[in-house]
Design a protein around this motif. Structure first.
Motif, PDB file in Angstrom:
ATOM      1  N   ARG A  41      82.759  40.016  48.583  1.00  0.00           N
ATOM      2  CA  ARG A  41      83.838  40.945  48.906  1.00  0.00           C
ATOM      3  C   ARG A  41      83.333  42.174  49.651  1.00  0.00           C
ATOM      4  N   GLY A  42      82.024  42.341  49.730  1.00  0.00           N
ATOM      5  CA  GLY A  42      81.465  43.463  50.463  1.00  0.00           C
ATOM      6  C   GLY A  42      81.494  44.774  49.726  1.00  0.00           C
ATOM      7  N   ASP A  43      81.790  44.768  48.415  1.00  0.00           N
ATOM      8  CA  ASP A  43      81.889  46.013  47.667  1.00  0.00           C
ATOM      9  C   ASP A  43      80.645  46.322  46.843  1.00  0.00           C
ATOM     10  N   ARG A  44      79.660  45.423  46.868  1.00  0.00           N
ATOM     11  CA  ARG A  44      78.430  45.620  46.102  1.00  0.00           C
ATOM     12  C   ARG A  44      77.250  45.109  46.927  1.00  0.00           C
ATOM     13  N   ILE A  45      76.076  45.608  46.572  1.00  0.00           N
ATOM     14  CA  ILE A  45      74.841  45.116  47.181  1.00  0.00           C
ATOM     15  C   ILE A  45      73.862  44.781  46.064  1.00  0.00           C
ATOM     16  N   ALA A  46      73.296  43.585  46.122  1.00  0.00           N
ATOM     17  CA  ALA A  46      72.231  43.186  45.199  1.00  0.00           C
ATOM     18  C   ALA A  46      70.913  43.214  45.955  1.00  0.00           C
ATOM     19  N   PHE A  47      69.847  43.558  45.261  1.00  0.00           N
ATOM     20  CA  PHE A  47      68.539  43.580  45.902  1.00  0.00           C
ATOM     21  C   PHE A  47      67.451  43.538  44.840  1.00  0.00           C
ATOM     22  N   VAL A  48      66.246  43.265  45.287  1.00  0.00           N
ATOM     23  CA  VAL A  48      65.064  43.334  44.426  1.00  0.00           C
ATOM     24  C   VAL A  48      64.495  44.736  44.533  1.00  0.00           C
ATOM     25  N   SER A  49      64.179  45.338  43.395  1.00  0.00           N
ATOM     26  CA  SER A  49      63.625  46.689  43.373  1.00  0.00           C
ATOM     27  C   SER A  49      62.489  46.726  42.367  1.00  0.00           C
ATOM     28  N   GLY A  50      61.256  46.744  42.867  1.00  0.00           N
ATOM     29  CA  GLY A  50      60.108  46.752  41.959  1.00  0.00           C
ATOM     30  C   GLY A  50      60.106  45.512  41.098  1.00  0.00           C
ATOM     31  N   SER A  51      60.237  45.694  39.788  1.00  0.00           N
ATOM     32  CA  SER A  51      60.233  44.561  38.861  1.00  0.00           C
ATOM     33  C   SER A  51      61.633  44.275  38.337  1.00  0.00           C
TER      34      SER A  51
END
Length: 692
Positions: free
Chosen positions: A322-332
């Motif tokens: 839906r374009g309302d969130r962003i997931a990503f890898v951050s450190g651990s």
């Protein structure tokens, strides 16, 4: 087993059977889950529902959703809640009631994220059952004891033992169902696949790969075929594909998906001249509207829109459908944030690499490794933070994308590995110093004969002293290596399991010695070096929550006291002390090479010089500086008196097959010996089917 169950009429033991088709109900009526009763897709959580129904029946003698007719029973399963277990039988421990209630939740997401967790809860209850029952009242809801205590303990214990066994078998069966997942190869050459995405219709796969000594190129392949077609583009890595089929690419000659730096560009999938968007970029992702791009800059800060920074320490950003969130890898961690930067999910896992959303937006799928060694499996993370495993394979999986229909995934298999290459004067070529495939060097002895390395893979994890000719390998302990003394007699290490504590470990006979806590309790050591004479030890510390981006260098003085030598510095923590330890060469907050006087005085900035210090000359009259641009380190010699800089040597692997990234470089003060870390990869792209 209760007599009422044994005496049930055969026609009441209803099983709904027939030729299996989409939407058909299949299973025993008394133990159907709501999703089964409604003809929807099921998974391991339906087994949990069935086990909960069985436990309820064992405890009460009645099925929780039994009604006079089959249609009424199906309706009850879908819409009605059973009478609470402890209302039916007050002898039942409250803890068992909670477990059954969770198993019988209508929404599968409200049950256990893993059947192993259910089995663990049942085992814990079984193991503490006697204590629980000793503190429980004797009476039934009517005030009468329904059966003697010893019989009540016996049947509950038997029920829990059986239920725990069933739950364990379900968990094992579900783990074994990984074998039902199929992997179909899409690439057939040895090399480095460093990016892959589905086309908007899910029928074409675009990917980037580097073969032999060539830089990374963009290719396309159809799901029904076996041939890959190169797209006429300059050297580049694939970052993202828009809903309209436009590619976001990284123009670069580098090969590593994790840290290659280049110019972001956009180009039609059929090829053409790329339109440059932004320089000094590591990653980018199209928004679902096909207009916006989220960008990761060279300092791993996320920008959305370009120019507006949200969270720091970001890798592998992916927009929700839906374009309302962003997931990503951050450190651990795997994190999900809103567009304003507010954290919605923060799931810790030591080694996450590879991430994509399920098309319905209910889960983020990612590849990671709980042990931290790099042998990654595929997991699903729900928005309530619950995690379940989807699949595993020998070695490391890296998730690249999930198809628009959610039926397929793209993964690369075949782990990359890190090893140390070392060269001694008079020795032909370079020695490859390998441990278990995830080792990094942390120091070179004054005579060039020894390298200190740390292996962080699960198998063989620990610190080692390695002979640079490859002849010896000496394990010195579990602690995390940081620096090697010039005579190779001592290793400075960070205590295993403690991010702040330092310890001196002898590499031969002797006793280890703890060092007083660092300058502040919220600081952790990230890099360390001794002066060439071995009298002074310098350590770069970074705050626990800032990553390696901001650090400050301290000197360890007598009495284990710390004294700051530099102000806060942004960027690489690499630095070099002079032979007698009176000067420290490092890059200041602007990135400019600066000489910091250790015992007081004004720093000396070398204007315009932004290369990284590696080592001082033996006489202390010159500095060796490096510029790291894969596939080689360019080494320069800077004369302190004249300010003259000249190119000195190129250091890098002769065989570039599979080589993808350079790590740290160590050089002796006479320039005759060196050691450096190199990452190599050999992977293939697969289409994964059978995931749920």
């Amino acid at each position: 087993v209760y007599p009422e169950i044994e005496g049930r009429a055969p026609q009441e033991m209803t099983t709904l059977v027939g030729r299996t088709e989409t939407g058909m109900i299949l299973g025993t009526l008394g133990y159907l889950s709501p999703e089964q009763a409604a003809g929807k897709r099921v998974d391991f959580r339906s087994d949990q529902f069935a086990l909960g129904a069985l436990l309820y029946e064992l405890a009460t003698g009645e099925r929780p959703f039994e009604r006079p007719t089959t249609p009424e029973s199906l309706t009850a399963v879908i819409r009605e809640e059973p009478e609470p277990l402890r209302t039916k039988n007050a002898s039942v421990p409250a803890q068992l009631g909670w477990i059954v209630e969770r198993c019988l939740a209508k929404d599968p997401n409200d049950r256990y994220a893993s059947t192993r967790d259910l089995a663990r809860d049942l085992a814990d209850l079984r193991d503490h059952l006697s204590e629980i029952l000793r503190s429980a009242p004797e009476a039934s809801p009517t005030g009468r004891e329904t059966r003697p205590r010893h019989l009540r303990v016996a049947w509950i214990f038997a029920a829990l033992f059986g239920a725990g066994l069933i739950a364990s078998l379900i968990a094992l069966a579900r783990a074994a169902s990984d074998s039902a997942v199929t992997y179909r190869p899409l690439t057939f050459r040895r090399g480095i696949v460093n990016g892959a995405r589905f086309s908007p219709d899910g029928q074409t796969v675009y990917y980037s790969a580097a073969y032999g000594a060539e830089p990374s190129r963009i290719f396309a392949t159809r799901l029904e075929g076996t041939e890959s077609t190169p797209i006429d583009l300059p050297p580049a890595m694939l970052l993202s594909v828009s809903p309209a089929g436009e590619l976001a690419i990284l123009l670069t000659t580098q090969r590593n998906q994790a840290n290659s730096l280049g110019t972001l560009a956009r180009v039609p999938a059929v090829g053409g001249t790329p339109r440059k968007v932004l320089e000094n970029v590591i990653g980018a992702e199209w928004a679902p509207d096909g207009e916006r791009l989220a960008v990761v800059r060279d300092d791993y800060a996320l920008e959305l829109p370009i120019g507006k920074r949200i969270p720091p320490d970001v890798f592998w950003p992916r927009f929700s459908p839906r374009g309302d969130r962003i997931a990503f890898v951050s450190g651990s961690s795997v994190r999900v944030v809103g567009l304003e930067g507010r954290t919605l999910v923060d799931h810790e896992i030591p080694f996450a690499f590879g991430l994509a959303w399920r098309p319905d937006g209910r889960e983020v799928w990612f590849t990671g490794d709980e042990s931290g060694g790099g042998d990654r499996a595929l997991y699903a993370l729900a928005m309530d933070g619950e995690r379940r495993r989807l699949a595993a394979a020998p070695g490391a999986l890296t998730l690249q994308d999930v198809s628009p229909d959610g039926q397929h995934a793209l993964v690369t298999t075949g782990a990359g590995w890190w090893s140390t290459l070392a060269s001694r004067a008079g020795q032909p070529g370079e020695s490859i110093l390998e441990l278990s495939g995830r080792s990094f060097s942390h120091g070179l002895s004054r005579d060039g004969r020894w390298v200190l390395a740390y292996e962080f893979r699960e198998h063989g994890r620990g610190s080692y002293l390695l002979a640079t000719d490859g002849s010896q390998r000496i394990r010195i302990g579990d602690d995390v290596a940081l620096a090697l003394s010039p005579d190779a007699a001592w290793a400075l290490c960070r205590k295993a399991g403690d991010r702040t504590a330092l310890i001196l470990v002898p590499t031969g006979p002797g006793l280890q010695r703890e060092i007083a806590t660092g300058p502040a309790p919220d600081l952790r050591p990230v890099h360390a070096r001794w002066s060439l004479d071995g009298r002074r030890l310098f350590v770069a510390f970074s705050s626990l929550d800032s990553g390696d981006g901001i650090h400050r260098i301290f000197l360890l003085e007598a009495g284990d006291r710390w004294r700051a030598v530099t102000p806060e510095i942004v960027g690489s923590p690499s630095f070099g002390p002079s032979p007698d330890g009176t000067w420290l060469a490092a890059r200041d907050a602007t990135g400019t090479l600066t000489l910091f006087p250790v015992d007081g005085g004004a720093p000396r900035r070398i204007e315009g010089e932004v290369r990284t210090p590696v080592q001082w000359s033996s006489a202390g009259d010159a500095l060796y500086l490096q510029r790291k641009e894969f596939p080689a380190f360019s080494i320069f010699r800077f004369e302190l008196a004249s300010g003259k800089t000249e190119a000195w040597k190129e250091i890098g692997p002769l065989d570039l097959t599979g080589a993808s990234a350079l790590g740290d470089l160590f050089l002796t003060s006479d320039g005759n010996h060196y050691a450096y870390d190199l990452s190599r990869s050999s992977n293939e792209l697969y289409l994964v089917e059978g995931l749920e």
